[in-house]
Motif scaffolding. Sequence first.
Motif, PDB file in Angstrom:
ATOM      1  N   PHE A  70       5.260   0.502  -4.364  1.00  0.00           N
ATOM      2  CA  PHE A  70       5.875   1.613  -5.094  1.00  0.00           C
ATOM      3  C   PHE A  70       6.448   1.274  -6.474  1.00  0.00           C
ATOM      4  CE2 PHE A  70       9.298  -0.291  -2.640  1.00  0.00           C
ATOM      5  CZ  PHE A  70      10.367  -0.288  -3.524  1.00  0.00           C
ATOM      6  N   ALA A  71       6.839   0.017  -6.722  1.00  0.00           N
ATOM      7  CA  ALA A  71       7.576  -0.256  -7.965  1.00  0.00           C
ATOM      8  C   ALA A  71       6.659  -0.175  -9.192  1.00  0.00           C
ATOM      9  CB  ALA A  71       8.224  -1.626  -7.880  1.00  0.00           C
ATOM     10  N   SER A  72       7.264   0.095 -10.332  1.00  0.00           N
ATOM     11  CA  SER A  72       6.497   0.203 -11.580  1.00  0.00           C
ATOM     12  C   SER A  72       5.820  -1.123 -11.896  1.00  0.00           C
ATOM     13  CB  SER A  72       7.425   0.574 -12.733  1.00  0.00           C
ATOM     14  OG  SER A  72       7.954   1.840 -12.520  1.00  0.00           O
ATOM     15  N   PRO A 127       7.628  -4.071  -2.407  1.00  0.00           N
ATOM     16  CA  PRO A 127       7.639  -3.271  -3.636  1.00  0.00           C
ATOM     17  C   PRO A 127       6.268  -3.116  -4.298  1.00  0.00           C
ATOM     18  CG  PRO A 127       9.540  -4.721  -3.612  1.00  0.00           C
ATOM     19  CD  PRO A 127       8.684  -5.099  -2.434  1.00  0.00           C
ATOM     20  N   VAL A 128       5.249  -3.903  -3.921  1.00  0.00           N
ATOM     21  CA  VAL A 128       3.920  -3.676  -4.536  1.00  0.00           C
ATOM     22  C   VAL A 128       3.439  -2.267  -4.232  1.00  0.00           C
ATOM     23  CG1 VAL A 128       3.172  -6.083  -4.469  1.00  0.00           C
ATOM     24  CG2 VAL A 128       2.624  -4.590  -2.553  1.00  0.00           C
TER      25      VAL A 128
END
Lengths: 224, 102, 833
Positions: B97-99, B94-95
Amino acid sequence: MAPRFKTLALGATPLLLAGCSGELSTLDPAGPRAANLAVLWWVMLAGSVLLFAIVMVLFALAYLRTAWVTRITPAQWIIGGGLVLPIPVLVLLTGTALVLGEQLLPRGNAPIRIEAHAERWLWTFTYPDGHAVPDQTLHMPAGQPVDIVVTAEDVIHAFWVPRLGGKIDAIPGHTNVVRLEADKPGVYWGQCAEYCGEGHDGMQFRVEAHTTEEFAALMQGASH
Amino acid sequence: MSQGTRHGLVRLVAGFAIWSIAFIVLYAAQALGCAYGWGAWHRPVLIVIYLFALAPLIWLSTRPRPDGTDAILPTAARWANRAALLASVLVFLPVTFASLCA
Amino acid sequence: MSEYPSPIRLHKQLDAIWRTPPGLARLSSVNHTILGKRFMVLALVFFAIGGLLSMLIRAQLATPNSAFLGPEIYNQVFTMHGTVMMFLFAIPMFEGFAIYMLPKLLGARDLAFPRLTAYGFWCYLFGGSILIVAMLVGLAPNGGWFMYTPLSSRPYTPGINADVWLLGITFVEISAVTAAVELFVTILKMRAPGMALHRMPLFAWYMLVTAGMMIIGFPPLILGSILLELERAFDLPFFDPTRGGDPLLWQHLFWLFGHPEVYIIFLPAAGALSTIIPVFAQRPILGYRAIIAAIVAMAFLSFGLWVHHMFTVGIPHLALAFFSAASALVAIPTAVQIFAWIGTLASGRPRWDIPMLYIAGFFIVFVIGGLTGVMLAMVPFNTQAHDSYFVVAHLHYVLVGGFVFPMLAAIYHWLPHVSGRQSLYRLSVPAFWLILIGFNLTFFLMHLTGLMGMPRRISTYPSNWGWDWLNLLSSVGSFVLTIGFALVLADLVLQFRFGARFRRDPWQAGTLEWATATPPPTYNFASLPRIETRADQLHPGEIGPMLAGGGGYLGFARNGAQETLAVDIATGAVEHLIALPRRSYLPLWTAMATASFFLALLFKLYWLAPLGALATIALFLVWPVGLGAKVDRGPVDIGRGEAVPHDVEVPGNVTILANRTALVMDGTLFASLLFGGLFLLVVAPNWQRVGPLDLPIWLGILAALASGAGAGCTYVAGRVNRFGGSAYLLLLAAAIAQAMATILFVALMIAIPEPTAHAQRAVVFTGLGYAALHCALAALLASHGLWRMIMGYVSARRQTGLVLAWLWNGYALGVAILVLGLAWLLGNSGAGA
């Protein structure tokens, strides 16, 4: 994306047991955000029932000593059951949930921001431009996203309107935002979800969604 | 002999020890970046840490297959290290794409 | 065999050495069989208490608008239900199980530190009693079992209730700390000769990993409890957001313990399953190596998912994503184990018996709990289900499925070992069905109750939300469940009374514990076996009589000493002989002194607390008196023609390993404190206006230098001693230097103006206090080494006292430097952030 989820949710509606509806029921969503969450639940439930059945059937077959079960090799048990079965399911599910989570974040500014301040054991709502409506009810327009800015005075509380969206904690010293949306005007209910002492039981509140015009009129009449 | 097998016990936890360190560093870097406003640098830094963590895990997971009758622990270690690699690839993905701070 | 005495004579000789006399002398017992049973019986008593509390909860919630309890009492009841079940039942239950089982399973005569086992038991008993007495007088904790601040801080819980929790539970945790160190060391060092790591039965692997997790998992909770008690007692603001604290720090510390805790409870139960299932499948466990890899993976992953209890506190989505993914992935090692167990049954010749019935119950209940666990790991769904009855359902499925059902299977499997009698089964089967049906009726419906919006921890609800019938059925189910448990209890009593006696190994199991006589003798094995194959594929029926006849190692009674063997960690080659300490009242006295410390804090008699602490330390210093040796004896005979040295003459002995382990644990506590300080610096509100903290830097530098001198002296003392020189003066110098460092750190603490004004000062103050404490401990250990040397217990070969001095002095130096770094970083924070 959202409309597709909504049709899915509508499609799932016949599945709902009559017992699932209720003023605080997450399974009786009244807005697109809560509907997304309900769909996620129904999908996960279906998958879980299937996985549970597989495990139980295998356990039963082990005792029935069905021929093909006894022929499965140790490597097949470990790799098949322990890796091949769960990994794709988990990767797909977690990935979907993360994408959905991104979409549900209160990103950008919603047109309307309402402050909800919790203290033992009541909620105070403040509207844009410092308006206040003195009736212990959260008023919001229907049909559009609304950001609720949640804060706490004393201990930790949690703001939860199950039919309109997920919950967020109200923590002293912190400011949290949750985005809600109601499809239609109407009365909904919310409550404190984090244990906050003796009055925790009674910390429920009314949410009233109005048409845009009605809401504007209400704000006009509200005191500063 | 003794040293060799004891080394096996270390290898058993090596992969996940690296995973743990990477977890702490990434979680800390995420928090620091938000607190001190790293802005456009924030995500690239996280991705670099991510890749740095994968390198030793890939190395550990591709060591030659242990052989011999005494290879029970080395084999278990090999699987644990591969599990750590898989966990690192997936948990830290997730690094990308995630907020970061919302 | 003629050189050995007859089995009966050997039994009498050994029993005379190992036995605990009847009457009041029972209080002096340090025997692992006796203490394991005491732990389990007491845990079951607490289980009954927790169960009764849950009946009150269900009675209150059975109908809407109920006025049976009222919120004030209800809040105490549900807090105590959770607290009792987690801290006073589950953890001590598996500790007792492991304490009873491990030496027998590994082929040892006792655990590494028998007196520590006893001390842990007394701490458990006294700490648990504090909580129960408080409840009976109406002052039980009422902040929920996870005690969220600020609700549990002084302004919102002004009474003694929260202190009862913090102090009582910390007191009980001492038993978890001692058990963790002791089990870890025992598994690594005290196995039968030849039992290499890769020959250990899986239960030992599970407990090794569990003990390792406890070593890392418990310190954050203990630190959190200390900080919260400091805030409540002395107003040091760690969790108060108006003074630079943060309520979220408590949540991080609590769940950093609290989530691994779930796996700490599950793994021993899974270990029992991995031992029982092969017995009933009549084939060895499938996937031995894969299961080892799976438990390692599970142990580590379980430390990376604590924030899934905090998905709704407002943490950035990326951080949630890490924890969400880790929470989902932990299902994979679980699945590996589940399928290994099913595969074992499928490829064996499975038979039914009562333990298998409960294992079937485990599969049903635990798999459901695991599946809802994956659901809760999904952040969006969690925002709906969190803090609702869905979570209540999930956690009961996981804990009852993952612990209670396997433990019931284990009770039915091993009770013949404890009692020497076989089960009767007349009540066992109906009891099982009542438990299974009652449990599912109670908790399955709670999933729906939660999804229909019922939040946790409300004492009553109005009739209009549609929750009435669900709650009523849950309450009915809970009574069915209780009847089932009552039947199990009756069944156990009947078995002890009427069960038929049997010879060895009634289940044809393959593990060593069945090679003892049943009920087991005080010394476990009259002689210790040599293990040549994997130790879960043995033939206890054949090994047992051979060992009883003295055919293994140490098949004799010598000098009235409680002798057992230690092996090389990896290979299992015999390494040294351990003479365990005999029974003693010291653990009881020490636990009483410890109790006086905790009670003094509880009743706010702060002048008395230091006296209690000093009495505890003084009594601990009496423990080693008379232990050890004053001459080098070299290798001694252990039977079968082999000879090994005594433990005191070996550098890798259990005492040193235990101290290294304890330091890791202490270091984790310290790391949690550093994390707390940095967390507040980065995340907490109200740090912008705080000014720099001016401390006399020269004092800090002097303190570090003094501590460094102490560490250096003890290191050199160890080397000098090893080469035959005299180390008296070096140790004396070390003790003096560390004492000076202590004084300097205390001076620094005093130099902080108003430590209660802001979290910045409170954290630095506490850090300096930690450093002062450890410099004092270092001085104590250096003095202890000096004293042992003067008494003649130290030689070039017998160096334990000096190694311990160096370990604790080196640790103190590390702490001193890091604490000064923390003070510098936080002290200058006003300018930076």
